[in-house]
Scaffold this motif. Structure first.
Motif: not given
Length: 270
Positions: A199-206, A102-105, A40-54
Protein backbone atom coordinates in the motif's frame (compact mmCIF):
# COMPACT_ATOMS: atom_id res chain seq x y z
CA UNK A 1 -21.20 5.40 -15.06
CA UNK A 2 -19.60 7.93 -12.70
CA UNK A 3 -18.04 7.44 -9.23
CA UNK A 4 -20.97 9.36 -7.70
CA UNK A 5 -23.77 7.18 -9.12
CA UNK A 6 -25.71 4.98 -6.66
CA UNK A 7 -24.95 1.89 -8.78
CA UNK A 8 -21.20 2.51 -8.45
CA UNK A 9 -21.56 2.80 -4.67
CA UNK A 10 -23.78 -0.29 -4.45
CA UNK A 11 -21.42 -2.50 -6.45
CA UNK A 12 -18.44 -1.55 -4.28
CA UNK A 13 -20.34 -2.01 -1.01
CA UNK A 14 -21.55 -5.48 -2.04
CA UNK A 15 -18.08 -6.38 -3.30
CA UNK A 16 -16.60 -5.27 0.02
CA UNK A 17 -19.04 -7.40 2.02
CA UNK A 18 -18.48 -10.45 -0.17
CA UNK A 19 -14.73 -9.98 -0.02
CA UNK A 20 -14.84 -9.73 3.75
CA UNK A 21 -16.60 -13.08 4.05
CA UNK A 22 -14.13 -14.68 1.63
CA UNK A 23 -11.21 -13.15 3.55
CA UNK A 24 -12.38 -14.66 6.80
CA UNK A 25 -13.35 -17.97 5.27
CA UNK A 26 -10.20 -18.58 3.23
CA UNK A 27 -7.50 -16.47 4.87
CA UNK A 28 -6.86 -14.41 1.76
CA UNK A 29 -6.87 -10.64 1.56
CA UNK A 30 -9.61 -10.58 -1.05
CA UNK A 31 -7.73 -8.47 -3.55
CA UNK A 32 -8.22 -11.17 -6.16
CA UNK A 33 -11.94 -10.32 -6.03
CA UNK A 34 -11.78 -6.56 -5.43
CA UNK A 35 -9.13 -5.75 -8.03
CA UNK A 36 -11.02 -7.13 -11.07
CA UNK A 37 -14.30 -5.49 -9.94
CA UNK A 38 -12.65 -2.10 -9.44
CA UNK A 39 -10.70 -2.42 -12.68
CA UNK A 40 -13.96 -2.86 -14.57
CA UNK A 41 -15.80 -0.10 -12.69
CA UNK A 42 -13.03 2.46 -13.11
CA UNK A 43 -12.88 1.83 -16.83
CA UNK A 44 -16.66 2.32 -16.96
CA UNK A 45 -16.09 5.82 -15.54
CA UNK A 46 -13.83 6.60 -18.51
CA UNK A 47 -10.48 6.04 -16.84
CA UNK A 48 -7.70 4.69 -19.07
CA UNK A 49 -6.92 0.98 -18.48
CA UNK A 50 -3.29 1.48 -17.40
CA UNK A 51 -4.32 3.98 -14.72
CA UNK A 52 -7.47 2.04 -13.78
CA UNK A 53 -5.61 -1.16 -13.00
CA UNK A 54 -3.04 0.61 -10.81
CA UNK A 55 -5.76 2.39 -8.82
CA UNK A 56 -7.65 -0.91 -8.53
CA UNK A 57 -4.58 -2.77 -7.27
CA UNK A 58 -3.47 -0.04 -4.87
CA UNK A 59 -6.92 0.54 -3.38
CA UNK A 60 -7.59 -3.18 -3.03
CA UNK A 61 -4.33 -3.71 -1.20
CA UNK A 62 -5.18 -0.95 1.27
CA UNK A 63 -8.57 -2.57 1.92
CA UNK A 64 -6.82 -5.90 2.40
CA UNK A 65 -4.79 -4.38 5.25
CA UNK A 66 -7.92 -3.73 7.30
CA UNK A 67 -9.55 -7.07 6.43
CA UNK A 68 -6.44 -9.04 7.36
CA UNK A 69 -6.27 -7.46 10.82
CA UNK A 70 -9.88 -8.44 11.49
CA UNK A 71 -9.39 -11.99 10.22
CA UNK A 72 -6.11 -12.52 12.10
CA UNK A 73 -7.66 -11.52 15.41
CA UNK A 74 -10.44 -14.05 14.89
CA UNK A 75 -8.09 -16.90 13.91
CA UNK A 76 -5.81 -16.07 16.84
CA UNK A 77 -8.71 -16.83 19.18
CA UNK A 78 -8.85 -20.30 17.62
CA UNK A 79 -5.04 -20.74 17.97
CA UNK A 80 -4.72 -21.10 14.21
CA UNK A 81 -1.96 -18.49 13.72
CA UNK A 82 1.68 -19.62 13.92
CA UNK A 83 3.27 -16.29 14.75
CA UNK A 84 6.98 -17.12 14.50
CA UNK A 85 6.66 -18.28 10.90
CA UNK A 86 4.16 -15.53 10.09
CA UNK A 87 6.56 -12.85 11.32
CA UNK A 88 9.51 -14.18 9.30
CA UNK A 89 7.42 -14.33 6.13
CA UNK A 90 5.74 -11.02 6.90
CA UNK A 91 8.87 -8.93 7.45
CA UNK A 92 10.61 -10.19 4.31
CA UNK A 93 7.32 -10.00 2.43
CA UNK A 94 6.60 -6.38 3.34
CA UNK A 95 9.90 -5.23 1.82
CA UNK A 96 9.35 -7.08 -1.44
CA UNK A 97 5.69 -6.07 -1.56
CA UNK A 98 6.87 -2.46 -1.74
CA UNK A 99 9.13 -3.31 -4.69
CA UNK A 100 6.37 -5.33 -6.35
CA UNK A 101 4.09 -2.29 -6.29
CA UNK A 102 6.91 -0.21 -7.79
CA UNK A 103 7.28 -2.65 -10.68
CA UNK A 104 3.50 -2.61 -11.22
CA UNK A 105 3.65 1.18 -11.66
CA UNK A 106 5.62 0.68 -14.88
CA UNK A 107 3.69 -2.21 -16.44
CA UNK A 108 0.72 -1.96 -18.81
CA UNK A 109 -2.79 -3.08 -17.90
CA UNK A 110 -2.64 -6.00 -20.35
CA UNK A 111 0.63 -7.26 -18.86
CA UNK A 112 -0.59 -6.97 -15.28
CA UNK A 113 -3.94 -8.63 -15.99
CA UNK A 114 -2.19 -11.50 -17.81
CA UNK A 115 0.25 -12.08 -14.94
CA UNK A 116 -2.64 -11.83 -12.48
CA UNK A 117 -4.67 -14.48 -14.31
CA UNK A 118 -1.77 -16.89 -14.81
CA UNK A 119 -0.70 -16.69 -11.16
CA UNK A 120 -4.28 -17.38 -10.03
CA UNK A 121 -4.68 -20.45 -12.23
CA UNK A 122 -1.29 -21.98 -11.42
CA UNK A 123 -1.87 -21.44 -7.71
CA UNK A 124 -5.33 -23.01 -7.96
CA UNK A 125 -4.09 -26.12 -9.73
CA UNK A 126 -1.21 -26.68 -7.31
CA UNK A 127 -3.48 -26.17 -4.32
CA UNK A 128 -6.02 -28.65 -5.66
CA UNK A 129 -3.35 -31.39 -5.84
CA UNK A 130 -2.19 -30.79 -2.25
CA UNK A 131 -3.80 -32.50 0.79
CA UNK A 132 -5.76 -30.03 2.92
CA UNK A 133 -5.02 -31.78 6.23
CA UNK A 134 -1.58 -32.66 7.63
CA UNK A 135 -0.20 -33.57 11.03
CA UNK A 136 1.16 -30.59 12.98
CA UNK A 137 4.62 -32.11 13.43
CA UNK A 138 5.14 -32.08 9.66
CA UNK A 139 5.32 -28.26 9.47
CA UNK A 140 8.70 -27.23 8.08
CA UNK A 141 10.95 -25.42 10.57
CA UNK A 142 13.71 -24.12 8.25
CA UNK A 143 13.73 -20.28 8.61
CA UNK A 144 15.48 -19.84 5.24
CA UNK A 145 12.48 -21.37 3.48
CA UNK A 146 10.19 -18.95 5.28
CA UNK A 147 12.30 -15.98 4.17
CA UNK A 148 12.09 -17.11 0.54
CA UNK A 149 8.38 -17.78 0.96
CA UNK A 150 7.93 -14.24 2.29
CA UNK A 151 9.86 -12.80 -0.65
CA UNK A 152 7.63 -14.63 -3.14
CA UNK A 153 4.41 -13.79 -1.32
CA UNK A 154 5.40 -10.16 -0.85
CA UNK A 155 6.54 -9.47 -4.40
CA UNK A 156 3.40 -10.86 -6.01
CA UNK A 157 1.28 -9.18 -3.35
CA UNK A 158 2.61 -5.78 -4.34
CA UNK A 159 2.69 -6.54 -8.05
CA UNK A 160 -0.90 -7.77 -8.19
CA UNK A 161 -2.56 -5.98 -5.27
CA UNK A 162 -3.74 -9.24 -3.73
CA UNK A 163 -2.41 -9.25 -0.17
CA UNK A 164 -0.60 -12.52 -0.86
CA UNK A 165 -2.97 -15.19 0.42
CA UNK A 166 -3.53 -16.75 -2.99
CA UNK A 167 0.26 -17.12 -3.23
CA UNK A 168 0.96 -17.82 0.42
CA UNK A 169 -1.60 -20.56 1.06
CA UNK A 170 -0.37 -22.79 -1.82
CA UNK A 171 3.24 -22.25 -0.64
CA UNK A 172 2.31 -23.13 2.94
CA UNK A 173 0.40 -26.23 1.87
CA UNK A 174 2.85 -27.52 -0.73
CA UNK A 175 6.31 -26.55 0.52
CA UNK A 176 5.94 -25.75 4.23
CA UNK A 177 3.49 -28.59 5.04
CA UNK A 178 0.82 -26.61 6.91
CA UNK A 179 -2.67 -28.02 7.21
CA UNK A 180 -5.38 -25.92 5.56
CA UNK A 181 -6.73 -24.28 8.69
CA UNK A 182 -3.35 -23.14 10.04
CA UNK A 183 -2.35 -22.04 6.54
CA UNK A 184 -5.43 -19.81 6.46
CA UNK A 185 -4.79 -18.28 9.89
CA UNK A 186 -1.06 -17.76 9.35
CA UNK A 187 -1.66 -16.38 5.86
CA UNK A 188 -3.98 -13.74 7.30
CA UNK A 189 -1.21 -12.62 9.67
CA UNK A 190 1.38 -12.46 6.87
CA UNK A 191 -1.00 -10.35 4.79
CA UNK A 192 -0.96 -7.61 7.45
CA UNK A 193 2.73 -7.08 6.65
CA UNK A 194 2.58 -7.50 2.88
CA UNK A 195 -0.48 -5.31 2.37
CA UNK A 196 1.10 -2.54 4.43
CA UNK A 197 4.33 -2.54 2.41
CA UNK A 198 2.50 -2.73 -0.91
CA UNK A 199 0.00 0.00 0.00
CA UNK A 200 2.82 2.39 0.86
CA UNK A 201 4.42 1.58 -2.48
CA UNK A 202 1.25 2.35 -4.46
CA UNK A 203 0.79 5.62 -2.58
CA UNK A 204 4.35 6.79 -3.20
CA UNK A 205 4.56 5.68 -6.84
CA UNK A 206 1.19 7.19 -7.73
CA UNK A 207 1.69 10.49 -5.95
CA UNK A 208 0.93 13.43 -8.24
CA UNK A 209 -0.04 11.29 -11.24
CA UNK A 210 -2.57 12.97 -13.57
CA UNK A 211 -6.11 11.63 -13.89
CA UNK A 212 -6.40 10.13 -10.41
CA UNK A 213 -9.86 10.01 -8.73
CA UNK A 214 -10.71 12.74 -6.21
CA UNK A 215 -9.41 12.18 -2.67
CA UNK A 216 -6.65 9.79 -3.66
CA UNK A 217 -3.36 9.01 -1.94
CA UNK A 218 -1.32 8.11 -4.98
CA UNK A 219 -2.92 5.06 -6.57
CA UNK A 220 -5.21 4.54 -3.54
CA UNK A 221 -8.72 5.98 -3.94
CA UNK A 222 -9.96 6.83 -0.46
CA UNK A 223 -13.61 6.96 -1.53
CA UNK A 224 -13.46 3.46 -2.99
CA UNK A 225 -11.47 2.31 0.04
CA UNK A 226 -14.22 3.40 2.45
CA UNK A 227 -16.95 1.77 0.34
CA UNK A 228 -15.04 -1.52 0.24
CA UNK A 229 -13.40 -1.54 3.67
CA UNK A 230 -16.32 -0.72 5.95
CA UNK A 231 -18.56 -3.68 4.96
CA UNK A 232 -15.51 -5.89 4.44
CA UNK A 233 -14.19 -5.37 7.96
CA UNK A 234 -17.54 -6.29 9.48
CA UNK A 235 -18.03 -9.33 7.26
CA UNK A 236 -14.48 -10.70 7.66
CA UNK A 237 -14.99 -11.85 11.25
CA UNK A 238 -18.20 -13.63 10.27
CA UNK A 239 -16.35 -15.48 7.52
CA UNK A 240 -13.69 -16.56 10.02
CA UNK A 241 -16.40 -17.91 12.34
CA UNK A 242 -17.94 -19.92 9.50
CA UNK A 243 -14.56 -21.38 8.50
CA UNK A 244 -14.21 -23.30 11.76
CA UNK A 245 -17.41 -25.22 11.06
CA UNK A 246 -16.61 -26.11 7.44
CA UNK A 247 -14.68 -29.18 6.30
CA UNK A 248 -11.07 -28.32 5.31
CA UNK A 249 -11.39 -30.09 1.98
CA UNK A 250 -14.50 -28.06 1.15
CA UNK A 251 -12.61 -24.86 2.00
CA UNK A 252 -9.81 -25.88 -0.32
CA UNK A 253 -12.20 -26.62 -3.20
CA UNK A 254 -13.96 -23.27 -2.79
CA UNK A 255 -10.60 -21.53 -2.77
CA UNK A 256 -9.54 -23.33 -5.97
CA UNK A 257 -12.77 -22.56 -7.84
CA UNK A 258 -12.59 -18.86 -6.99
CA UNK A 259 -8.97 -18.63 -8.09
CA UNK A 260 -9.66 -20.30 -11.45
CA UNK A 261 -12.72 -18.16 -12.13
CA UNK A 262 -10.94 -14.89 -11.35
CA UNK A 263 -7.83 -15.95 -13.24
CA UNK A 264 -9.78 -16.71 -16.39
CA UNK A 265 -11.73 -13.45 -16.08
CA UNK A 266 -8.55 -11.37 -15.83
CA UNK A 267 -6.89 -13.11 -18.78
CA UNK A 268 -10.09 -12.49 -20.72
CA UNK A 269 -9.88 -8.72 -20.13
CA UNK A 270 -6.93 -8.40 -22.53
Amino acid sequence: MTPTEPLYFAILILTGAFTGVISGLLGVGGGFVMSPVQYWLLQETGMQPDLAIRVALGTSLFVVLLNSISVTLKYQQKQAVIWKQATIMGVSGSIFSFWGSTVASYLSASTLSTIFGIVMIIGALRTYMTPSVREEDEINSNPILYIFAGISIGFFSGLLGIGGGVIGIPIMLIFLHFDMRKAIGTSAAVIIFTSFGGSIGYMINGWGQPGLPPYSLGYVSLIDWILLAAPGFLAARKGAEIAHFVNSEHLKRLFVLLMIFVGLEMIGTI
